[in-house]
Design an enzyme around this catalytic site. Structure first.
Site, PDB file in Angstrom:
ATOM      1  N   HIS A 278      43.759   4.305  59.222  1.00  0.00           N
ATOM      2  CA  HIS A 278      44.481   4.129  60.491  1.00  0.00           C
ATOM      3  C   HIS A 278      43.607   4.428  61.703  1.00  0.00           C
ATOM      4  O   HIS A 278      43.876   3.937  62.788  1.00  0.00           O
ATOM      5  CB  HIS A 278      45.737   5.013  60.513  1.00  0.00           C
ATOM      6  CG  HIS A 278      46.746   4.609  59.476  1.00  0.00           C
ATOM      7  ND1 HIS A 278      47.579   5.499  58.838  1.00  0.00           N
ATOM      8  CD2 HIS A 278      47.049   3.399  58.953  1.00  0.00           C
ATOM      9  CE1 HIS A 278      48.333   4.859  57.964  1.00  0.00           C
ATOM     10  NE2 HIS A 278      48.026   3.584  58.012  1.00  0.00           N
TER      11      HIS A 278
ATOM     12  N   TYR B 119      30.095   1.108  34.672  1.00  0.00           N
ATOM     13  CA  TYR B 119      30.166  -0.301  35.067  1.00  0.00           C
ATOM     14  C   TYR B 119      28.808  -1.006  35.039  1.00  0.00           C
ATOM     15  O   TYR B 119      28.735  -2.174  34.710  1.00  0.00           O
ATOM     16  CB  TYR B 119      30.672  -0.408  36.507  1.00  0.00           C
ATOM     17  CG  TYR B 119      32.117  -0.055  36.753  1.00  0.00           C
ATOM     18  CD1 TYR B 119      32.526   1.260  36.947  1.00  0.00           C
ATOM     19  CD2 TYR B 119      33.080  -1.053  36.839  1.00  0.00           C
ATOM     20  CE1 TYR B 119      33.839   1.579  37.212  1.00  0.00           C
ATOM     21  CE2 TYR B 119      34.412  -0.742  37.107  1.00  0.00           C
ATOM     22  CZ  TYR B 119      34.790   0.566  37.291  1.00  0.00           C
ATOM     23  OH  TYR B 119      36.102   0.868  37.556  1.00  0.00           O
TER      24      TYR B 119
ATOM     25  N   GLU C 295      37.049   4.106  32.751  1.00  0.00           N
ATOM     26  CA  GLU C 295      37.016   2.893  33.585  1.00  0.00           C
ATOM     27  C   GLU C 295      35.839   2.032  33.189  1.00  0.00           C
ATOM     28  O   GLU C 295      34.749   2.536  32.903  1.00  0.00           O
ATOM     29  CB  GLU C 295      36.834   3.224  35.075  1.00  0.00           C
ATOM     30  CG  GLU C 295      38.094   3.605  35.793  1.00  0.00           C
ATOM     31  CD  GLU C 295      37.849   3.901  37.267  1.00  0.00           C
ATOM     32  OE1 GLU C 295      37.039   3.198  37.902  1.00  0.00           O
ATOM     33  OE2 GLU C 295      38.474   4.847  37.770  1.00  0.00           O
TER      34      GLU C 295
HETATM   35  C1  BGC Z   1      36.845   4.138  41.046  1.00  0.00           C
HETATM   36  C2  BGC Z   1      37.932   3.153  41.349  1.00  0.00           C
HETATM   37  C3  BGC Z   1      37.319   1.883  41.933  1.00  0.00           C
HETATM   38  C4  BGC Z   1      36.414   1.282  40.883  1.00  0.00           C
HETATM   39  C5  BGC Z   1      35.729  -0.014  41.317  1.00  0.00           C
HETATM   40  C6  BGC Z   1      35.595   3.539  40.508  1.00  0.00           C
HETATM   41  O1  BGC Z   1      34.530   4.005  41.286  1.00  0.00           O
HETATM   42  O2  BGC Z   1      37.321   5.189  40.274  1.00  0.00           O
HETATM   43  O3  BGC Z   1      38.848   3.746  42.202  1.00  0.00           O
HETATM   44  O4  BGC Z   1      38.260   0.980  42.372  1.00  0.00           O
HETATM   45  O5  BGC Z   1      35.401   2.186  40.525  1.00  0.00           O
HETATM   46  O6  BGC Z   1      34.914   0.207  42.407  1.00  0.00           O
END
Ligand code: BGC
Length: 493
Positions: free
Chosen positions: A60, A329, A396
């Site tokens: 914001h 990732y 993740e």
């Molecule tokens: C995070 C997520 C993010 C994802 C993709 C991770 O760093 O925990 O919140 O959306 O990667 O960037």
């Protein structure tokens, strides 16, 4: 619960089943899930008594986020959680990893006021999950600190250790009968390095070589305190597990030169080791302690910019995890770099290595997301070797694009490649990986990239008031993997 743990142990002690590998079959204890985080999906930023948090304040009041996007409405999951659970049942996942918004439960951050509507929201979500046979995996903190706690310095203030512990205790009390997997922090490095170092994420402070270390110190102690509270007061009755989620690239030496090999190892220690080393071995990695002290001295500081744990703290922190969550990732190459000149203190110079990507690697939409499936296998083996072979849950892993297209073959290839590398690490190297989580259930608010980068298995129409969700081809692919528990012959077509 206990049976599950014993089974996993026996599996890794005695069973190396190459048939299963050639068959690309996941072990029976292996769980599949998807993840989201409160600020990225819930919306309803000021509804039903929720307090303001640091992301509300950032979106914001600044222009850090692309297009001035906000999470005010996001995927509207606050109102559409039942629909979300329907998506989860379509996928057939075993668990759903979501986070709790601290300021929805405790609007001021402190436990003096508990917001009933917030509690009800998460109770309803958990009940809906359980009614559909889906286990809740809960992240206690996914980046959205209540704003009043930022006013007292946020994660730079040591009193947050007790305040966080109170918040965690509140959650164990409220939801612990139903939640058996707790993760204290999501990606502490992003919280501290990007939030208090580079200023890319809330609270957007640029304190380079000072802020990230102080923040990390407070986070690690907060984690340990929450862990012990659970052990001492809840574990026996509730029987759950508490872990933390740490992210890392795989860092591959650019050449075989011992200097490059040392640089790659050092980079892993500065990234993963910064958080995992204290939990597993009691203190920061030696190389970090040495290098930050060495540079601090040359810079003219009295002591090291890296705070030190007392011997009591070392004992308290060591072993404070039941499992380690890994967000993985991408990968990088690493080269030795000559010592940089003494100037403004920085984490980068403390690490002192050169990281870059191979231009031949395929890239997702996010500028850091290079597709390197073998990297995840290397990280897993490295963790097993250096961190006492812990139980690891991949919390993740996922692929981003810009168009959010329904025909998302690149996402399918990505997940397939990474899962295949994970299987190999389990069967060939005996790494105790017990679960995989795809990021993300649906397209959502991707932090400073707003709604531009899309990670979802389900597309969300952010133009429609209804935030219509539509399955992508990857949702179908993932459903088939989960259903068959196999990687080959699953609907790539
Ligand atoms: C995070 C997520 C993010 C994802 C993709 C991770 O760093 O925990 O919140 O959306 O990667 O960037």
């Amino acid at each position: 619960m206990r049976n599950h743990t014993i089974f996993v142990l026996i599996f890794f002690l005695f069973w190396r089943n190459t048939d299963a590998l050639s068959n690309h079959t996941f072990p029976s204890f292996f769980k599949f899930g998807v993840a989201t985080a409160a600020y990225q999906v819930e919306g309803a930023w000021n509804e039903d008594g929720k307090g303001e948090n640091i992301w509300d304040r950032l979106v914001h009041n600044t222009s850090i986020v692309i297009n001035h996007d906000t999470g005010d409405v996001a995927c509207d999951s606050y109102h559409k959680y039942k629909e979300d659970v329907q998506l989860l049942t379509q996928l057939g996942v075993n668990f759903y990893r979501f986070s709790i918004s601290w300021s929805r439960i405790l609007p001021t951050g402190y436990p003096d006021q508990i917001n009933k509507a917030g509690v009800e929201y998460y109770k309803n979500l958990i009940n809906e999950l359980k009614a559909n046979n889906i286990e809740p995996f809960v992240t206690i903190y996914h980046w959205d600190l209540p704003q009043p706690l930022q006013e007292i310095g946020g994660w730079l203030n040591e009193t947050l250790v007790d305040i966080f512990a109170e918040y965690a205790k509140t959650l164990f009390t409220l939801f612990g009968d139903d939640v058996k997997y707790w993760m204290t922090f999501n990606e502490p490095r992003q919280i501290c390095y990007e939030g208090y170092g580079l200023g890319w994420k809330a609270p957007a402070m640029k304190l380079l070589g000072i802020g990230p270390y102080r923040c990390a110190h407070v986070l690690i102690k907060s984690h340990a305190k929450a862990y012990h509270i659970y052990q001492d007061n809840f574990k026996e009755k509730q029987g759950g597990k508490v872990g933390i989620v740490v992210d890392t690239d795989w860092y591959e030496p650019a050449t075989n030169n011992p200097l490059d090999r040392e640089a790659a190892e050092r980079t892993l220690q500065f990234r993963w080791g910064w958080y995992a080393h204290p939990l597993v071995h009691g203190n920061y990695p030696k190389i970090m302690i040495q290098r930050v002290a060495m540079r601090s001295k040359l810079e003219g500081f009295e002591g090291s910019r890296l705070p030190a744990f007392t011997p009591e703290e070392v004992n308290y922190i060591k072993g404070s995890y039941d499992f380690l969550g890994l967000n993985q990732y991408a990968s990088s190459l690493v080269k030795f770099k000559p010592e940089s000149e003494i100037g403004i203190p920085s984490y980068e110079n403390d690490m002192g290595t050169l990281t870059f990507r191979d231009p031949s690697w395929e890239r997702g939409a996010s500028d850091w997301l290079y597709v390197v499936p073998w990297g995840i296998g290397k990280v897993l083996k490295w963790i097993k070797k250096n961190y006492n072979s812990p139980e690891i849950i991949i919390t993740e892993n996922g692929y981003s694009d810009y168009d959010g297209a329904l025909q998302d073959d690149k996402r399918i290839n990505y997940i397939q490649g990474y899962l295949s590398s994970i299987l190999e690490a389990i069967y060939e190297d005996g790494v105790k990986v017990t679960g995989y989580t795809a990021w993300s259930l649906m397209d959502n608010f991707e932090w400073y990239s707003g709604y531009r980068e899309k990670f979802g298995l389900f597309q969300v129409d952010f133009q429609s008031k209804n935030r219509t969700r539509t399955a992508k081809k990857s949702a179908n692919f993932y459903r088939n993997v989960i259903h068959s528990r196999k990687l080959n012959n699953v609907g790539k077509s």
